[in-house]
Design a protein around this motif. Sequence first.
Motif, PDB file in Angstrom:
ATOM      1  N   ARG A   1      -3.713 -31.691  19.290  1.00 51.88           N
ATOM      2  CA  ARG A   1      -2.908 -31.090  18.235  1.00 51.88           C
ATOM      3  C   ARG A   1      -3.738 -30.175  17.337  1.00 51.88           C
TER       4      ARG A   1
ATOM      5  N   ASP B   1       4.916 -26.646  15.344  1.00 49.05           N
ATOM      6  CA  ASP B   1       4.413 -27.791  14.578  1.00 49.05           C
ATOM      7  C   ASP B   1       4.521 -27.440  13.108  1.00 49.05           C
TER       8      ASP B   1
ATOM      9  N   SER C   1       6.374 -31.759   9.464  1.00 52.73           N
ATOM     10  CA  SER C   1       6.827 -32.391  10.695  1.00 52.73           C
ATOM     11  C   SER C   1       6.660 -33.900  10.614  1.00 52.73           C
TER      12      SER C   1
END
Length: 211
Positions: free
Chosen positions: A24, A123, A207
């Motif tokens: 990520r 994201d 998120s």
Amino acid sequence: MLMPFRTPLPPPPPPVEIRAWPDRNALLVDRAGVLNHLVARQLGPGRIVAHWGWAVLLATGWAFVGTAFIAFTEALDVLSMLFGLVCLVIGLGAVVPTAVAIVAGLRKDARIRRLLVQWAELDSHPATDAGLRAPGLSLAWLLPGGLMCAVGLFVCVAVPAEARPGDDTYGVVVLGMGLGLVCWLTGLIAVTKALAHRRWALRLRPSAHLS
């Protein structure tokens, strides 16, 4: 200085099935880099200079066109007609390519907005997303744009109201209303750009997997 950016825009994010970010953090780094680049391409100082530079060039071109109309309506001899024709050619030579460049810029802005939405949806990261709101740059578009809209509307209303019957009335109205319309349209583009970016920035939401 007034030429549009030649650097290609970043591509949209790859489809889910072929994304290859190792983790990520790598995704967030790429996402932040692309979004910051897109915001700069849309609102940055270079775009501000280019937009108002095109506006000045468009107004200058229309001033020549309006002068040509006045020369034609007041023409007393061949020399006056020739002067009007020269002004018309110069004016159209500035107005036509400038209008084409402005339309091309609007299309590029539409592509940038689509890319901003696509990359933002990958994201969310509040620490970097906060800088994307760019309130200073938004105001640099909004305030002059609003002022130009007001000036343009005033000119478009005042010129016909103040016109007096005469041989040159038509040319003066064409000149004044054309300049007012240029002010209003270029101001409206700037205001719309600022508000569209503001709407996009407000949609940036945390998120479910914040770092």
